[in-house]
Design an enzyme around this catalytic site. Structure first.
Site, mmCIF file in Angstrom:
data_model
loop_
_atom_site.group_PDB
_atom_site.id
_atom_site.type_symbol
_atom_site.label_atom_id
_atom_site.label_comp_id
_atom_site.label_asym_id
_atom_site.label_seq_id
_atom_site.Cartn_x
_atom_site.Cartn_y
_atom_site.Cartn_z
ATOM 1 N N GLY A 20 35.161 44.726 42.120
ATOM 2 C CA GLY A 20 36.346 44.188 41.466
ATOM 3 C C GLY A 20 37.468 43.883 42.442
ATOM 4 O O GLY A 20 38.308 43.010 42.193
ATOM 5 N N ALA A 41 36.581 48.261 40.735
ATOM 6 C CA ALA A 41 36.916 48.947 39.499
ATOM 7 C C ALA A 41 36.813 50.456 39.715
ATOM 8 O O ALA A 41 36.030 50.914 40.550
ATOM 9 C CB ALA A 41 35.960 48.508 38.399
ATOM 10 N N GLU A 75 36.657 40.564 43.632
ATOM 11 C CA GLU A 75 36.845 39.628 42.511
ATOM 12 C C GLU A 75 38.328 39.309 42.299
ATOM 13 O O GLU A 75 38.699 38.177 41.989
ATOM 14 C CB GLU A 75 36.223 40.228 41.248
ATOM 15 C CG GLU A 75 34.705 40.308 41.356
ATOM 16 C CD GLU A 75 34.065 41.004 40.170
ATOM 17 O OE1 GLU A 75 34.356 42.205 39.969
ATOM 18 O OE2 GLU A 75 33.301 40.355 39.446
ATOM 19 N N GLU A 109 28.057 46.038 43.191
ATOM 20 C CA GLU A 109 27.804 46.513 41.828
ATOM 21 C C GLU A 109 26.339 46.818 41.560
ATOM 22 O O GLU A 109 26.007 47.740 40.817
ATOM 23 C CB GLU A 109 28.305 45.475 40.808
ATOM 24 C CG GLU A 109 29.823 45.454 40.634
ATOM 25 C CD GLU A 109 30.535 44.524 41.599
ATOM 26 O OE1 GLU A 109 29.932 44.148 42.630
ATOM 27 O OE2 GLU A 109 31.696 44.169 41.342
HETATM 28 N N1 3HC Z 1 35.958 54.081 41.797
HETATM 29 C C1 3HC Z 1 36.319 55.379 41.779
HETATM 30 N N2 3HC Z 1 36.307 56.182 42.859
HETATM 31 C C2 3HC Z 1 35.905 55.638 44.016
HETATM 32 C C3 3HC Z 1 35.488 54.295 44.123
HETATM 33 C C4 3HC Z 1 35.534 53.502 42.940
HETATM 34 N N3 3HC Z 1 35.188 52.198 42.957
HETATM 35 N N4 3HC Z 1 35.141 54.046 45.397
HETATM 36 C C5 3HC Z 1 35.316 55.186 46.062
HETATM 37 N N5 3HC Z 1 35.789 56.153 45.239
HETATM 38 C C6 3HC Z 1 36.164 57.523 45.600
HETATM 39 C C7 3HC Z 1 34.969 58.362 45.970
HETATM 40 O O1 3HC Z 1 34.386 58.940 44.820
HETATM 41 C C8 3HC Z 1 35.596 59.389 46.868
HETATM 42 O O2 3HC Z 1 36.223 60.329 46.047
HETATM 43 P P1 3HC Z 1 36.331 61.872 46.501
HETATM 44 O O3 3HC Z 1 37.031 61.842 47.812
HETATM 45 O O4 3HC Z 1 37.052 62.499 45.392
HETATM 46 O O5 3HC Z 1 34.902 62.341 46.614
HETATM 47 C C9 3HC Z 1 36.676 58.615 47.589
HETATM 48 O O6 3HC Z 1 36.928 57.470 46.786
HETATM 49 C C10 3HC Z 1 36.297 58.144 48.975
HETATM 50 O O7 3HC Z 1 35.021 57.508 48.909
HETATM 51 P P2 3HC Z 1 33.889 57.824 49.974
HETATM 52 O O8 3HC Z 1 33.801 59.272 50.220
HETATM 53 O O9 3HC Z 1 32.672 57.115 49.492
HETATM 54 O O10 3HC Z 1 34.499 57.109 51.268
HETATM 55 P P3 3HC Z 1 33.780 56.174 52.315
HETATM 56 O O11 3HC Z 1 34.845 55.740 53.242
HETATM 57 O O12 3HC Z 1 32.558 56.817 52.841
HETATM 58 O O13 3HC Z 1 33.285 54.892 51.499
HETATM 59 C C11 3HC Z 1 33.436 53.047 49.958
HETATM 60 C C12 3HC Z 1 34.191 54.068 50.856
HETATM 61 C C13 3HC Z 1 32.597 52.121 50.839
HETATM 62 C C14 3HC Z 1 34.466 52.272 49.202
HETATM 63 C C15 3HC Z 1 32.502 53.794 49.001
HETATM 64 O O14 3HC Z 1 33.254 54.789 48.334
HETATM 65 C C16 3HC Z 1 31.901 52.916 47.955
HETATM 66 O O15 3HC Z 1 30.882 52.304 48.193
HETATM 67 N N6 3HC Z 1 32.545 52.874 46.772
HETATM 68 C C17 3HC Z 1 32.025 52.136 45.641
HETATM 69 C C18 3HC Z 1 32.337 50.686 45.757
HETATM 70 C C19 3HC Z 1 31.809 49.967 44.549
HETATM 71 O O16 3HC Z 1 30.692 50.160 44.129
HETATM 72 N N7 3HC Z 1 32.641 49.098 43.987
HETATM 73 C C20 3HC Z 1 32.273 48.385 42.798
HETATM 74 C C21 3HC Z 1 32.757 49.154 41.616
HETATM 75 S S1 3HC Z 1 32.174 48.470 40.110
HETATM 76 C C22 3HC Z 1 33.191 47.133 39.869
HETATM 77 O O17 3HC Z 1 34.046 46.842 40.653
HETATM 78 C C23 3HC Z 1 32.966 46.405 38.601
HETATM 79 C C24 3HC Z 1 33.638 45.087 38.608
HETATM 80 O O18 3HC Z 1 32.728 44.112 39.003
HETATM 81 C C25 3HC Z 1 34.167 44.740 37.231
#
Ligand code: 3HC
Length: 683
Positions: A105, A66, A108, A128
């Site tokens: 997500g 997400a 998922e 998450e």
């Molecule tokens: N939403 C919005 N922006 C995101 C994102 C997300 N899920 N994941 C990454 N980004 C953005 C980062 O903020 C960053 O933005 P920037 O360049 O403007 O600073 C860019 O993408 C690149 O991210 P990283 O610098 O972190 O790149 P890495 O390659 O080091 O890592 C990653 C990539 C492993 C995907 C890491 O970004 C990460 O852990 N992201 C979060 C993943 C996450 O937590 N997903 C679950 C989201 S909640 C969800 O899905 C709810 C659902 O269950 C309903």
């Protein structure tokens, strides 16, 4: 070729449709992407010539889940759950083609597809929990149906990524693919039949249905390790619902828990921390045109605890490093300490013996400065005294090639003064590691007045390469972290003098969420260090000084603020008596101090100092300070960091409480600073 919208491409390959998500960098499932996939599916549904679908992302990411940035905004249909419902009930088989990451997500979405195929570099996970959430689009319901309940709990509660091969073993992925993308995926889909939906596959739930204690048993060790207990318990509850209720009910329970967590202050704080950690990488004056210099070889000056830990950081990252000491004995002691650290990791099973040997072999020792000539970066970790630093930097200046980054690991000293003693102040900066240096993730990178952009860019790149979170700070006494910590230490001492005991002070912070309070922390670090510095500077901290005079240096002498039975800290009546004597000698009448006051006096002065640090430009953003405290001082991440916490309390309230506490105690140190007053007044 057709674009479903600007972020989704739909192409036809014989009777197979290929839907590619293109929302760089990581295919976060924002509104445009969801809408694009929905449109593409709609087009496929209406095209009788198409009989199967491949859903794919980029080489880097199927999808990172997400869009976290959308969480605070009003919802826009189609939601991720809408999309998942359409895919799951699609009458043509939908195959998820996983390359790079499929997280949250993103996974998922893949779990709702009728099959999942993965390239060897793919990694899946439900992270998450690291945002104070649980999976909210069916992950807690579908994953146990594929991977079994115990394994699903492990994946959901750890938040760790699972490599493709393991995901295949776990049953999350149906096939590993070696061939080229997209051809291999299209070939797979061409023969795919639409099997039962994951939601209808209950076989792997049977074990947990038959054994009502299985969930509690599997969850117990994971709950103990969780940093956000509320999110962790919600994850377990949602998985329990998968086992005990029909899919639709379990799914509804997951959504209820997800929405509750998403609105919680704990999750908001962790989302702030997520973005703050990424913001710190954005540094004024460092555009993409400033390339970091390559770093192939490093030198660390000083084989003490800090120098050794820093050398390990380089070896762990595969970068050869030479440690320089003045005496052979000190060098040997340092080498032995490093070897012992690696041995401990091997004994604990976190490192295998061959890898440990490989890392040790990357660390060389030297008794003169000659190796500096070969180094791309030098980190000085000698004694914390200006004349010694200047002497070392004169040697570095003499030996280093032009362009070598010369860094000092000083915790307090003036980096500009150190730089001024060299012929190349542009290449001098601070790299302030936190103890133990091979473990703590924070790196304060101190930008001096003369530090040149390429040197700074190199220090940041090296910091990241060795697994740290580098935060750029400016020159001042103690930089950001220790400058704020000093305010807390000051109040710890005052609180003990005025009436609190170490266990009272510590409890206020552990109840707040810290793993340790300041007294236990002091005992761990060694009270004699600060005592010697105070003596040298003619300063006093009556309680801490008295403890040291009594030979109570902390854990290493078996007693400090506490008495130690092994590593367990026990309140000591002798300390209570000692503190009472010191209070009396200082002419202070002790009083009972409530936990609320203790907490305010420990935390609010730090926020006050943070306001000055921001106003002076020592830190670029409040979030930078928060990252420093989360990674360097174990600030509980679900509290977002001191500046986030200050904003939640309200800076005006922090100001007013400090003013009231200053008036009530007569302690001028508690008076709100001009910077806090300005920040609280708003723009
Ligand atoms: N939403 C919005 N922006 C995101 C994102 C997300 N899920 N994941 C990454 N980004 C953005 C980062 O903020 C960053 O933005 P920037 O360049 O403007 O600073 C860019 O993408 C690149 O991210 P990283 O610098 O972190 O790149 P890495 O390659 O080091 O890592 C990653 C990539 C492993 C995907 C890491 O970004 C990460 O852990 N992201 C979060 C993943 C996450 O937590 N997903 C679950 C989201 S909640 C969800 O899905 C709810 C659902 O269950 C309903």
């Amino acid at each position: 070729m057709a674009a479903a919208n600007e972020t989704v491409e739909l192409t036809r390959h014989g009777d197979v449709a290929l839907i590619v998500m293109q929302n760089p960098p990581v295919n976060a499932l924002g509104f445009a992407l969801r809408e694009g996939v929905m449109r593409a599916l709609d087009a496929v549904a209406r095209d009788a010539a198409l009989r199967a679908v491949v859903l794919a992302g980029s080489a880097r990411a199927f999808s990172a889940g997400a869009d976290i940035g959308e969480f605070g905004l009003p919802p826009r249909a189609p939601s991720l759950r809408d999309l998942i419902a359409v895919i799951e009930d699609f009458d043509k088989p939908v195959v998820a083609a996983l390359r790079g990451i499929a997280l949250g997500g993103g996974l998922e979405l893949a779990l709702a597809c009728h099959a999942r195929i993965a390239w060897p570099d793919a990694r899946v996970g439900l992270p998450e929990i690291r945002l104070g959430l649980l999976p909210g689009a069916g992950g807690t319901q579908r994953l146990p149906r594929l991977a079994g309940v115990a394994r699903a709990l492990e994946i959901i509660l750890s938040g760790d990524m699972v490599p493709a091969a393991r995901a295949r073993q776990d049953g999350i992925v149906d096939a590993l693919i070696e061939g080229a993308f997209p051809e291999a995926a299209l070939a797979y889909a061409a023969t795919a039949v639409r099997g039962p939906r994951v939601r209808d596959r209950d076989a792997r739930l049977a074990e947990a249905k038959a054994d009502p204690d299985l969930i509690a048993r599997a969850a117990a060790p994971l709950l103990r390790r969780a940093r956000d207990g509320l999110a962790a318990r919600a994850c377990v509850e949602a998985v329990r619902a998968a086992v005990t209720r029909p899919f639709a009910e379990g799914d509804a329970e997951e959504l209820r828990l997800f929405l509750e967590r998403r609105a919680s202050p704990e999750s908001q704080a962790q989302r702030h921390a997520f973005f703050a950690e990424r913001e710190v990488a954005k540094v004024a004056g460092l555009g993409p045109e400033i390339a970091p210099r390559p770093v192939r070889r490093a030198v660390v000056v000083g084989a003490g605890t800090m120098g050794g830990g820093i050398a390990m950081c380089f070896a762990d990252a595969g970068i050869p490093v030479t440690v320089i000491e003045i005496g052979a004995e000190a060098l040997e002691r340092g080498r032995a300490r490093i070897a012992a650290n690696y041995e401990t990791s091997v004994r604990r099973g976190s490192l295998d013996a061959a890898e440990s040997a490989r890392r040790l072999a990357l660390i060389a020792g030297a008794l003169d400065f000659a190796p500096v000539a070969e180094a791309d970066i030098v980190i000085e970790a000698a004694f914390e005294e200006m004349p010694i630093k200047k002497q070392v930097f004169a040697e570095l200046d003499r030996h280093a090639r032009p362009g070598t980054v010369l860094a000092t690991n000083t915790s307090y000293l003036n980096v500009d003064e150190i730089a001024a003693g060299t012929s190349r102040p542009g290449d001098v900066l601070g790299m302030h590691f936190f103890s133990p240096a091979n473990v703590m993730k924070l790196l304060e990178v101190v930008r001096g007045a003369a530090t040149a952009a390429p040197a700074l860019a190199t220090a940041l790149a090296v910091g990241r390469a060795i697994g740290k979170v580098p935060v750029v700070v400016g020159v001042c006494h103690g930089f950001v972290g220790n400058r704020m910590l000093a305010r807390r230490s000051e109040q710890t001492e005052r609180l003990l003098l005025e009436g609190a005991l170490p266990q009272d002070v510590d409890r206020a912070l552990t109840d707040f969420g810290f793993r340790m309070g300041p007294c236990a922390m002091g005992d761990l670090a060694g009270l004699d260090v600060g005592w010697r510095i105070r003596k040298a500077m003619g300063l006093r901290a009556p309680v801490s000084d008295a403890l040291c005079e009594a030979g109570r240096f902390g854990q290493k002498t078996g007693s400090g603020y506490y008495l130690y039975q092994g590593r367990e800290a026990v309140p000591d009546p002798d300390v209570a008596a000692l503190i009472e004597r010191v209070s009396a000698a200082e002419g202070i009448t002790r009083r009972g101090i409530g936990q609320d006051e203790i907490l305010e006096r420990l935390i609010y002065p730090m926020i006050d100092e943070g306001a000055s640090i921001l106003e002076e430009g020592i830190a670029a953003r409040p979030g930078d300070i928060d990252v420093i405290w989360i990674y360097g001082y174990n600030w509980p991440v679900w509290r977002g960091g001191p500046m986030w916490y200050g904003a939640q309390v309200g800076l005006a309230r922090v100001r007013d409480r400090l003013a009231a506490l200053a008036a009530a105690t007569g302690d001028g140190q508690l008076r709100p600073s001009a910077a806090l007053q300005r920040a609280a007044a708003g723009p």
